[in-house]
Write a protein that holds these residues in place. Structure first.
Motif, PDB file in Angstrom:
ATOM      1  N   ILE A  30       0.751  -1.174  -0.012  1.00  0.00           N
ATOM      2  CA  ILE A  30       0.117   0.162  -0.015  1.00  0.00           C
ATOM      3  C   ILE A  30       0.876   1.311   0.020  1.00  0.00           C
ATOM      4  O   ILE A  30       0.603   2.284  -0.839  1.00  0.00           O
ATOM      5  N   CYS A  31       1.991   1.172   0.942  1.00  0.00           N
ATOM      6  CA  CYS A  31       2.712   2.579   0.972  1.00  0.00           C
ATOM      7  C   CYS A  31       3.493   2.747  -0.353  1.00  0.00           C
ATOM      8  O   CYS A  31       3.632   3.787  -0.683  1.00  0.00           O
ATOM      9  N   ASN A  32       3.835   1.538  -0.987  1.00  0.00           N
ATOM     10  CA  ASN A  32       4.759   1.934  -1.929  1.00  0.00           C
ATOM     11  C   ASN A  32       3.889   2.298  -3.168  1.00  0.00           C
ATOM     12  O   ASN A  32       4.392   3.111  -4.191  1.00  0.00           O
ATOM     13  N   THR A  33       2.999   1.953  -3.290  1.00  0.00           N
ATOM     14  CA  THR A  33       1.566   2.416  -4.351  1.00  0.00           C
ATOM     15  C   THR A  33       1.489   3.788  -4.077  1.00  0.00           C
ATOM     16  O   THR A  33       1.655   4.590  -4.957  1.00  0.00           O
ATOM     17  N   ALA A  36       4.565   5.854  -5.120  1.00  0.00           N
ATOM     18  CA  ALA A  36       4.711   5.890  -6.654  1.00  0.00           C
ATOM     19  C   ALA A  36       3.654   6.918  -7.099  1.00  0.00           C
ATOM     20  O   ALA A  36       3.947   7.999  -8.073  1.00  0.00           O
ATOM     21  N   VAL A  37       2.378   6.943  -6.722  1.00  0.00           N
ATOM     22  CA  VAL A  37       1.507   7.991  -6.983  1.00  0.00           C
ATOM     23  C   VAL A  37       2.142   9.458  -6.592  1.00  0.00           C
ATOM     24  O   VAL A  37       2.128  10.454  -7.395  1.00  0.00           O
ATOM     25  N   ASP A  43       6.389  14.748 -10.645  1.00  0.00           N
ATOM     26  CA  ASP A  43       6.784  14.587 -11.855  1.00  0.00           C
ATOM     27  C   ASP A  43       5.924  15.780 -12.688  1.00  0.00           C
ATOM     28  O   ASP A  43       6.222  16.205 -13.793  1.00  0.00           O
ATOM     29  N   THR A  44       4.485  15.452 -12.564  1.00  0.00           N
ATOM     30  CA  THR A  44       3.437  16.298 -13.274  1.00  0.00           C
ATOM     31  C   THR A  44       3.676  17.793 -12.955  1.00  0.00           C
ATOM     32  O   THR A  44       3.353  18.462 -13.965  1.00  0.00           O
TER      33      THR A  44
END
Length: 496
Positions: A30-33, A36-37, A43-44
């Motif tokens: 969950i935390c890695n997801t 990444a978000v 980046d955006t």
């Protein structure tokens, strides 16, 4: 500081119940997801800001086309090709010299308060402070300053002189000034928190002083040293109008400049996706919009003031004068566009028109000849814009745009005291002094070397034919002789 995935996993695992098969693995997933978000959002955010800055750079560069059309329409037809070519080479020569030296002198941090000393030839770019988009945007500003100067010395200047002054202005003179007031290391920069001039620094957001005064004063010295065009003043000293050949080109150039100014002023934020209040509709995007509005209102007010002011003085509704008045309003609001209210921008434009009309009267009195009124418009109205900002800058906007502690100096008439005004008076004096000791000797040296002004014969015939091999427009020679223009006299022979 953001929570790392490892820390997040350990904390989250403790919240799972005893029946969870693999609490640690679930928490880690969950935390890695989420991490990444979060990275994608970062980046955006960079992509949005970079796209905004690049689009603004394209708008500012489009102003070169506006300058070219305005200059072409403001000179006589026999010098059209010459002035168009100088505008092209302002951009081309300015690009190389700003790449080699100018950007480094302006923004090469860390450095001293006077001049930058890194990023020559864009070495070590991109880094955490500057990407290539920053260079492109600042280059567009540098060549705008050079384009201002070219208008002052139009119709009588040798082509080699354009190349020399344009390279020197964009490669050294302008970058040093922009370092003083815009670099985080500049001695008078509002972002140099360790060395704020009068506790404020100079608020010249998009360059009423840095761009417009520098270009206008450089043009002033060029035109003074060259002297007026032949026929501009009669033997008694009375001014004779040497009107440009195309009001249509003047209007076209003015609208292109107006369009480009929306990159010049709002684009100077460099970033748009900055939050002032989390979850609120109000953020830097609102400040960008406000800046576009103040820019618009100042220009519109100056145009209308000039329209009626010149009608009272001359008895005519003159479109060229209105276009110059509009641009004078833009030049004035450029410095404070981000930190003043829209109602204040109307005052700025009104006074800018009066400043322009007054300086044009003084120019005639002292037999000063500037075909595009560039020194009066950019130099005079730019100086007024610096004073205007020191009078009307609003505390709330100054804090949002420049940050810093509460109670930072702002506009004198807005209850901010006189410290900002003091800093801005110093800005006017040092810009005038710097351009005087750099561009003045350069133009004088070119004059002494006989590299500045063309011969009287070439000036009378027109530089398009004598220096550039032909006119910008196709003429019927039989018709020209019949109407007394005698163009056949300066046509090259068919045998050559």
């Amino acid at each position: 500081m953001a929570t790392t995935p490892t820390t997040c996993s350990a904390d989250l695992a403790q919240l799972f119940g005893a029946n969870t098969t693999n609490a640690s693995a679930a928490a880690s997933y969950i935390c890695n997801t989420f991490s990444a978000v979060d990275t994608r959002f970062t980046d955006t955010n960079f992509a949005i800001d970079s796209t905004y800055l690049l689009f603004s750079a394209y708008l500012v560069f489009a102003m070169q086309l506006g300058f070219a059309m305005l200059c072409a329409g403001s000179v006589r037809a026999k010098n059209t090709m010459n002035i168009m070519l100088t505008n092209v080479l302002d951009a081309a020569a300015g690009g190389l010299f700003y790449y080699l030296f100018g950007f480094a002198f302006a923004y090469g941090a860390p450095s001293n308060g006077f001049i930058g000393k890194h990023f020559f030839g864009l070495k070590d770019v991109p880094d955490a402070s500057f990407d290539y988009s920053n260079f492109l945007y600042q280059w567009a500003f540098a060549i705008a300053a050079a384009g201002i100067t070219s208008g002052s010395i139009a119709e009588r200047t040798q082509f080699v002189a354009y190349l020399i002054y344009s390279s020197f202005l964009t490669g050294f003179v302008y970058p040093v000034v922009s370092h003083w007031f815009w670099s985080s290391d500049g001695w008078a920069s509002p972002t140099n928190t360790g060395n704020l001039l009068f506790g404020s620094g100079v608020i010249d957001f998009a360059g009423s002083g840095v761009v417009h005064m520098v270009g206008g004063i450089a043009g002033l010295y060029g035109a003074l040293i060259e002297g007026p065009r032949i026929g501009r003043f009669d033997q008694s000293g009375r001014a004779i109008a040497l009107r440009g050949h195309s009001a249509s080109l003047v209007v076209l150039g003015t609208f292109l400049l107006w369009f480009g100014w929306y990159g010049f002023n709002p684009g100077s934020f460099n970033k748009i996706s900055i939050i002032y209040n989390t979850g609120s509709y109000y953020g830097q995007w609102s400040a960008v919009g406000r800046t576009a509005v103040t820019t618009t209102l100042a220009g519109c007010t100056a145009a209308l003031t000039t329209l009626f002011g010149k009608r009272l003085l001359s008895g005519h509704w003159n479109v060229t004068d209105v276009c110059n008045g509009l641009l004078g309003g833009f030049a004035a609001i450029t410095g404070g566009c981000s930190v003043v209210d829209p109602w204040a921008a109307i005052i700025c434009g009104f006074v800018a028109a009066l400043v322009l009309i007054g300086f044009n009267k003084l120019a005639e009195k002292f037999k000063y000849d500037d075909p595009l009124e560039a020194a009066q418009l950019h130099g005079g109205c730019g100086a007024w814009g610096i004073i205007f900002t020191a009078l009307f800058a609003r505390e709330k906007y100054v804090g949002e745009v420049y940050g810093g502690k509460a109670g930072r100096p702002h506009g004198l008439l807005m209850g901010g005291g006189g410290r900002l005004l003091g800093a801005h008076v110093i800005q006017i004096l040092v810009i005038f002094g710097w351009v005087t000791v750099t561009m003045g000797p350069l133009f004088y040296g070119l004059h002494k070397l006989k590299l500045l002004r063309i011969s009287a014969e070439d000036e009378m015939a027109g530089m398009d034919m004598t220096r550039h091999g032909g006119f910008a427009y196709a003429y019927d020679l039989d018709e020209s002789v019949k109407h007394g223009t005698q163009m056949s006299r300066i046509e090259p022979s068919l045998s050559s």
